[in-house]
Write a protein that holds these residues in place. Structure first.
Motif, short mmCIF file in Angstrom:
data_model
loop_
_atom_site.label_atom_id
_atom_site.label_comp_id
_atom_site.label_asym_id
_atom_site.label_seq_id
_atom_site.Cartn_x
_atom_site.Cartn_y
_atom_site.Cartn_z
N ILE A 173 0.85 -1.20 0.00
CA ILE A 173 0.00 0.00 0.00
C ILE A 173 0.88 1.24 0.00
CG2 ILE A 173 -1.60 1.35 1.40
CD1 ILE A 173 -2.96 -0.89 -0.12
N GLU A 174 1.96 1.21 0.76
CA GLU A 174 2.84 2.38 0.81
C GLU A 174 3.46 2.67 -0.56
OE1 GLU A 174 6.53 4.33 3.30
OE2 GLU A 174 5.68 2.45 3.98
N GLU A 175 3.86 1.63 -1.27
CA GLU A 175 4.43 1.84 -2.61
C GLU A 175 3.38 2.46 -3.55
OE1 GLU A 175 6.08 -0.82 -6.32
OE2 GLU A 175 6.25 -1.67 -4.31
N ALA A 176 2.15 2.00 -3.47
CA ALA A 176 1.07 2.57 -4.28
C ALA A 176 0.82 4.03 -3.89
CB ALA A 176 -0.21 1.75 -4.12
N PHE A 177 0.88 4.31 -2.60
CA PHE A 177 0.65 5.67 -2.13
C PHE A 177 1.75 6.61 -2.60
CE2 PHE A 177 0.62 9.05 1.11
CZ PHE A 177 -0.68 9.47 0.97
N VAL A 178 2.99 6.15 -2.58
CA VAL A 178 4.11 6.97 -3.07
C VAL A 178 3.93 7.26 -4.55
CG1 VAL A 178 6.61 6.97 -3.52
CG2 VAL A 178 5.73 6.24 -1.30
N TRP A 179 3.49 6.26 -5.32
CA TRP A 179 3.19 6.49 -6.73
C TRP A 179 2.11 7.57 -6.87
CZ3 TRP A 179 -1.51 5.75 -9.19
CH2 TRP A 179 -1.49 5.97 -10.57
N TRP A 180 1.05 7.46 -6.06
CA TRP A 180 -0.03 8.45 -6.10
C TRP A 180 0.51 9.84 -5.78
CZ3 TRP A 180 -2.09 11.73 -2.39
CH2 TRP A 180 -3.27 12.37 -2.75
N LEU A 181 1.37 9.93 -4.76
CA LEU A 181 1.95 11.23 -4.38
C LEU A 181 2.77 11.83 -5.52
CD1 LEU A 181 3.26 10.65 -0.75
CD2 LEU A 181 1.33 12.07 -1.44
N ASN A 182 3.50 11.01 -6.23
CA ASN A 182 4.39 11.50 -7.29
C ASN A 182 3.71 11.70 -8.64
OD1 ASN A 182 6.63 11.54 -5.56
ND2 ASN A 182 7.05 9.39 -5.94
N ASP A 183 2.70 10.88 -8.94
CA ASP A 183 2.12 10.92 -10.28
C ASP A 183 0.71 11.51 -10.36
OD1 ASP A 183 4.45 9.58 -10.78
OD2 ASP A 183 3.53 8.01 -11.97
N ILE A 184 -0.07 11.34 -9.34
CA ILE A 184 -1.46 11.80 -9.38
C ILE A 184 -1.64 13.13 -8.64
CG2 ILE A 184 -3.86 11.24 -8.77
CD1 ILE A 184 -2.67 9.46 -10.98
N TYR A 185 -1.14 13.19 -7.43
CA TYR A 185 -1.33 14.39 -6.60
C TYR A 185 -0.89 15.68 -7.29
CZ TYR A 185 -1.09 17.65 -2.71
OH TYR A 185 -1.24 18.75 -1.91
N PRO A 186 0.30 15.73 -7.90
CA PRO A 186 0.73 16.99 -8.53
C PRO A 186 -0.20 17.46 -9.65
CG PRO A 186 2.59 15.50 -8.31
CD PRO A 186 1.35 14.72 -7.98
N ALA A 187 -0.89 16.54 -10.30
CA ALA A 187 -1.75 16.89 -11.42
C ALA A 187 -3.17 17.28 -11.00
CB ALA A 187 -1.83 15.72 -12.40
N LEU A 188 -3.48 17.13 -9.72
CA LEU A 188 -4.82 17.48 -9.25
C LEU A 188 -5.04 18.99 -9.32
CD1 LEU A 188 -5.13 15.25 -6.03
CD2 LEU A 188 -6.18 14.86 -8.27
N PRO A 189 -6.25 19.41 -9.65
CA PRO A 189 -6.57 20.84 -9.64
C PRO A 189 -6.43 21.40 -8.21
CG PRO A 189 -8.35 19.57 -10.67
CD PRO A 189 -7.39 18.59 -10.09
N ALA A 190 -6.11 22.66 -8.11
CA ALA A 190 -5.89 23.30 -6.81
C ALA A 190 -7.09 23.14 -5.87
CB ALA A 190 -5.56 24.77 -6.99
N ASP A 191 -8.30 23.19 -6.41
CA ASP A 191 -9.48 23.09 -5.55
C ASP A 191 -9.69 21.68 -5.01
OD1 ASP A 191 -10.13 22.30 -8.19
OD2 ASP A 191 -12.28 22.57 -7.79
N VAL A 192 -9.04 20.68 -5.61
CA VAL A 192 -9.14 19.30 -5.12
C VAL A 192 -8.02 19.00 -4.12
CG1 VAL A 192 -9.07 16.87 -5.84
CG2 VAL A 192 -10.24 18.56 -7.26
N LYS A 193 -6.91 19.70 -4.24
CA LYS A 193 -5.75 19.46 -3.38
C LYS A 193 -5.93 19.94 -1.94
CE LYS A 193 -1.90 19.48 -6.60
NZ LYS A 193 -0.65 20.16 -6.93
N VAL A 194 -7.08 20.38 -1.58
CA VAL A 194 -7.28 20.90 -0.23
C VAL A 194 -7.69 19.77 0.71
CG1 VAL A 194 -7.89 23.19 -1.02
CG2 VAL A 194 -9.68 21.49 -0.72
#
Length: 70
Positions: free
Chosen positions: A7-28
């Motif tokens: 799960i941690e490896e998947a979460f790190v992928w999410w942090l690096n690949d998905i999170y940065p691309a999220l719109p600002a209003d979703v990143k809150v």
């Protein structure tokens, strides 16, 4: 489909690949708090990681135990 060994490896992928691309209003809120808690080593549970990942994908976790008899 993506496959990870934990799960941690998947979460790190999410942090690096998905999170940065999220719109600002979703990143809150919970996403920013989770990012901050993980990056600054404040602690984040696997349960919380799974909850966040499940907002973006279906999470299927399996445990595999392999025994080699002597």
């Amino acid at each position: 489909m993506k496959t990870f060994t934990s799960i941690e490896e998947a979460f790190v992928w999410w942090l690096n690949d998905i999170y940065p691309a999220l719109p600002a209003d979703v990143k809150v809120g919970k996403y920013t708090n989770a990012w901050r808690d993980y990056r600054f080593k404040k602690g984040i549970s696997q349960k919380r990681m799974k909850e966040i990942l499940s907002d973006f994908a279906d999470v299927n976790e399996k445990t595999v135990v392999t025994l080699t008899l002597k």
